[in-house]
Design a protein around this motif. Structure first.
Motif, short mmCIF file in Angstrom:
data_model
loop_
_atom_site.label_atom_id
_atom_site.label_comp_id
_atom_site.label_asym_id
_atom_site.label_seq_id
_atom_site.Cartn_x
_atom_site.Cartn_y
_atom_site.Cartn_z
N MET A 1 -24.88 -53.40 -38.14
CA MET A 1 -25.79 -53.24 -37.02
C MET A 1 -25.35 -52.05 -36.17
O MET A 1 -24.16 -51.83 -35.97
N ARG A 2 -26.31 -51.32 -35.66
CA ARG A 2 -26.03 -50.19 -34.77
C ARG A 2 -26.49 -50.53 -33.36
O ARG A 2 -27.63 -50.96 -33.17
N VAL A 3 -25.60 -50.31 -32.39
CA VAL A 3 -25.91 -50.64 -31.00
C VAL A 3 -25.67 -49.41 -30.14
O VAL A 3 -24.57 -48.83 -30.13
N LEU A 4 -26.70 -49.01 -29.42
CA LEU A 4 -26.63 -47.85 -28.52
C LEU A 4 -26.47 -48.35 -27.09
O LEU A 4 -27.26 -49.17 -26.61
N PHE A 5 -25.44 -47.87 -26.40
CA PHE A 5 -25.19 -48.20 -25.01
C PHE A 5 -25.61 -47.04 -24.12
O PHE A 5 -25.26 -45.88 -24.41
N THR A 6 -26.34 -47.33 -23.05
CA THR A 6 -26.77 -46.27 -22.13
C THR A 6 -26.31 -46.60 -20.72
O THR A 6 -26.35 -47.77 -20.30
N THR A 7 -25.90 -45.58 -19.98
CA THR A 7 -25.37 -45.79 -18.64
C THR A 7 -25.58 -44.56 -17.77
O THR A 7 -25.60 -43.42 -18.27
N ALA A 8 -25.73 -44.79 -16.48
CA ALA A 8 -25.70 -43.69 -15.52
C ALA A 8 -24.29 -43.09 -15.52
O ALA A 8 -23.32 -43.76 -15.86
N PRO A 9 -24.15 -41.82 -15.12
CA PRO A 9 -22.84 -41.16 -15.18
C PRO A 9 -21.93 -41.51 -14.01
O PRO A 9 -21.52 -40.66 -13.22
N LEU A 10 -21.62 -42.80 -13.89
CA LEU A 10 -20.75 -43.31 -12.83
C LEU A 10 -19.75 -44.27 -13.45
O LEU A 10 -20.12 -45.12 -14.27
N ALA A 11 -18.49 -44.17 -13.03
CA ALA A 11 -17.45 -44.99 -13.63
C ALA A 11 -17.74 -46.48 -13.47
O ALA A 11 -17.54 -47.26 -14.41
N GLY A 12 -18.20 -46.89 -12.29
CA GLY A 12 -18.45 -48.29 -12.05
C GLY A 12 -19.61 -48.85 -12.85
O GLY A 12 -19.76 -50.07 -12.97
N HIS A 13 -20.43 -47.98 -13.42
CA HIS A 13 -21.53 -48.39 -14.27
C HIS A 13 -21.13 -48.35 -15.75
O HIS A 13 -21.55 -49.21 -16.53
N LEU A 14 -20.34 -47.36 -16.12
CA LEU A 14 -19.95 -47.18 -17.52
C LEU A 14 -18.87 -48.16 -17.95
O LEU A 14 -18.98 -48.79 -19.01
N LEU A 15 -17.82 -48.32 -17.15
CA LEU A 15 -16.65 -49.09 -17.59
C LEU A 15 -16.95 -50.56 -17.90
O LEU A 15 -16.34 -51.11 -18.83
N PRO A 16 -17.86 -51.24 -17.18
CA PRO A 16 -18.14 -52.63 -17.56
C PRO A 16 -18.69 -52.79 -18.98
O PRO A 16 -18.58 -53.87 -19.57
N LEU A 17 -19.30 -51.73 -19.52
CA LEU A 17 -19.85 -51.81 -20.87
C LEU A 17 -18.77 -51.72 -21.95
O LEU A 17 -19.00 -52.15 -23.08
N VAL A 18 -17.62 -51.18 -21.61
CA VAL A 18 -16.60 -50.88 -22.62
C VAL A 18 -16.13 -52.13 -23.37
O VAL A 18 -16.06 -52.12 -24.61
N PRO A 19 -15.78 -53.25 -22.69
CA PRO A 19 -15.31 -54.42 -23.46
C PRO A 19 -16.37 -54.97 -24.42
O PRO A 19 -16.03 -55.43 -25.52
N VAL A 20 -17.64 -54.94 -24.03
CA VAL A 20 -18.70 -55.43 -24.92
C VAL A 20 -18.82 -54.50 -26.13
O VAL A 20 -18.97 -54.96 -27.28
N ALA A 21 -18.75 -53.20 -25.88
CA ALA A 21 -18.84 -52.24 -26.98
C ALA A 21 -17.66 -52.42 -27.94
O ALA A 21 -17.83 -52.39 -29.17
N TRP A 22 -16.47 -52.63 -27.40
CA TRP A 22 -15.30 -52.81 -28.25
C TRP A 22 -15.36 -54.12 -29.02
O TRP A 22 -14.89 -54.21 -30.17
N ALA A 23 -15.94 -55.17 -28.41
CA ALA A 23 -16.09 -56.44 -29.13
C ALA A 23 -16.99 -56.24 -30.36
O ALA A 23 -16.72 -56.78 -31.44
N LEU A 24 -18.04 -55.46 -30.19
CA LEU A 24 -18.92 -55.17 -31.32
C LEU A 24 -18.21 -54.34 -32.38
O LEU A 24 -18.35 -54.60 -33.59
N ARG A 25 -17.44 -53.37 -31.95
CA ARG A 25 -16.70 -52.55 -32.92
C ARG A 25 -15.71 -53.39 -33.70
O ARG A 25 -15.54 -53.24 -34.91
N ALA A 26 -15.02 -54.31 -32.98
CA ALA A 26 -14.03 -55.16 -33.64
C ALA A 26 -14.69 -56.09 -34.66
O ALA A 26 -14.05 -56.50 -35.63
N ALA A 27 -15.97 -56.41 -34.43
CA ALA A 27 -16.71 -57.25 -35.37
C ALA A 27 -17.31 -56.44 -36.52
O ALA A 27 -18.00 -57.00 -37.38
N GLY A 28 -17.07 -55.14 -36.54
CA GLY A 28 -17.51 -54.31 -37.66
C GLY A 28 -18.81 -53.57 -37.45
O GLY A 28 -19.35 -52.99 -38.39
N HIS A 29 -19.34 -53.56 -36.23
CA HIS A 29 -20.61 -52.90 -35.97
C HIS A 29 -20.39 -51.47 -35.48
O HIS A 29 -19.33 -51.12 -34.95
#
Length: 390
Positions: A1-29
């Motif tokens: 599965m391919r998952v695209l993450f989109t965020t405004a260019p602000l640290a407080g908006h981008l960083l919360p997405l990182v653990p979810v993105a890494w969870a998907l990567r760890a699951a092989g996506h």
């Protein structure tokens, strides 16, 4: 599965997405994060593949200074008071215009990369429009306690021409909303959200050596997040140093968490300051007794996870609602901006240090947070929406 993450260019908006993105990567996506050019390096420092969806767009450059105050500001205040509704509307318009400038780039990227699912933080509106136009399900990451209706209204108005051009009858609704706030802190509008535990992401911020040393004094951490030190008068060195001078009266060790390039412009600091510069808060806050903060999503929840009570001086948008929720739960002392003199903030720290009820209330919230589903637990939900497993 391919998952695209989109965020405004602000640290407080981008960083919360990182653990979810890494969870998907760890699951092989396969995951890919897209944001404006000025924030791509931030995503790369978190180890995620990232690509620009448009030219640099700095939030502070697009906002006309601090919004008009709604009351008198003490001459030595830590930060100015604000008209909440007017400020949120103004900031919502800036974020919506950023999304408008990202829409073409995200559209081209999505057509070329062909994601099965799009995950967008709540202030980024181009990802949801792209998902609707291409018939792709999308998920909202809902940072903050606030409903922020002003953001939604601003996006509806600013992006109305794009809706018509794409043939979309109205703003698309998400297939799922992920919310990192414990249920006991959420407002009624968020009761149907799916909980996902807050996991702090700090990119490449190193751990300081002194974190592992014994200490014989209370330790107070002061942080205003990544945006406020660059935002108008709020981050003026004189105001910050006045607060530090007042806090030294508490016979406590001080650590100041702020980007290194901000500290360069400050005058010399008193010896009570053990550190001033970039810090990984998830590792530093458990070694502190109190944190002075602005009430931003990342700092607030990282402090709760560490069972650390807070003195909160909100300045922008959702920070007021976050602060009020934490205060109502007994986990924070709320100092309104109109009252936020260094003496008042220092008195709040003294109250937290002297009254164990605040730490106990925060520990109860931390226990609730620990029971929330981890980002890895959200993978199965996202797989069902995206129609793919590995």
């Amino acid at each position: 599965m391919r998952v695209l993450f989109t965020t405004a260019p602000l640290a407080g908006h981008l960083l919360p997405l990182v653990p979810v993105a890494w969870a998907l990567r760890a699951a092989g996506h396969d995951v890919l994060l897209t944001t404006r050019q000025n924030a791509v390096s931030m995503a790369l420092r978190s180890g995620l593949p990232a690509v620009s969806c448009g030219p640099a767009a700095e939030f502070t450059d697009l906002v006309d200074g601090d919004p008009p105050p709604d009351g008198a500001t003490p001459p030595d205040a830590v930060g100015p008071p604000h008209d909440r509704g007017g400020q949120r509307s103004a900031h919502g318009r800036v974020l919506a215009r950023m999304a408008g400038g990202s829409l073409a780039g995200i559209g081209r990227l999505a057509r070329a990369w062909r994601p099965d699912l799009i995950v967008s933080e709540r202030a980024e509106s181009a990802g949801p429009l792209t998902a609707a136009a291409l018939g792709i399900p999308w998920v909202r990451y809902h940072w903050s306690v606030s409903e922020l209706r002003e953001y939604r209204h601003a996006a509806d108005v600013e992006l109305a021409p794009e809706l018509r051009r794409l043939g979309i009858p109205g703003p698309p609704e998400p297939a799922l909303v992920l919310d990192p706030w414990p249920a006991g802190l959420r407002a009624p509008h968020a009761l149907g959200h799916h909980g996902v535990r807050h996991v702090a992401a700090h990119g490449d911020a190193p751990l300081p050596d002194w974190l592992f040393e014994q200490r014989d004094r209370p330790r107070i951490c002061v942080t205003l997040g990544t945006l406020l030190p660059r935002y108008g008068a709020t981050g003026a060195p004189g105001r910050i140093t006045a607060l530090i001078d007042e806090l030294t009266r508490l016979d406590a060790e001080l650590v100041i968490a702020v980007d290194d390039e901000v500290v360069v412009g400050w005058p010399s600091l008193p010896s009570a300051v053990r550190h001033a510069g970039r810090l990984p808060l998830a590792d530093v806050l458990p070694a502190c007794d109190v944190v002075v903060t602005h009430g931003g999503q990342g700092t607030a929840l990282t402090a709760v996870a560490a069972s650390l009570p807070q003195v909160v001086v909100p300045h922008l948008d959702d920070q007021f609602d976050n602060a009020e929720a934490l205060s109502a739960a007994g986990a924070a002392v709320l100092v309104p901006p109109s009252d936020a003199t260094p003496a008042a903030v220092s008195a709040g720290c003294a109250e937290l240090l002297g009254n164990p009820a605040y730490a106990k209330a925060t520990a109860r919230l931390a226990d609730d947070m620990a029971l929330m589903p981890a980002p890895a637990d959200a993978v199965a939900l996202l797989e069902r929406l995206g129609g793919g497993t590995r």
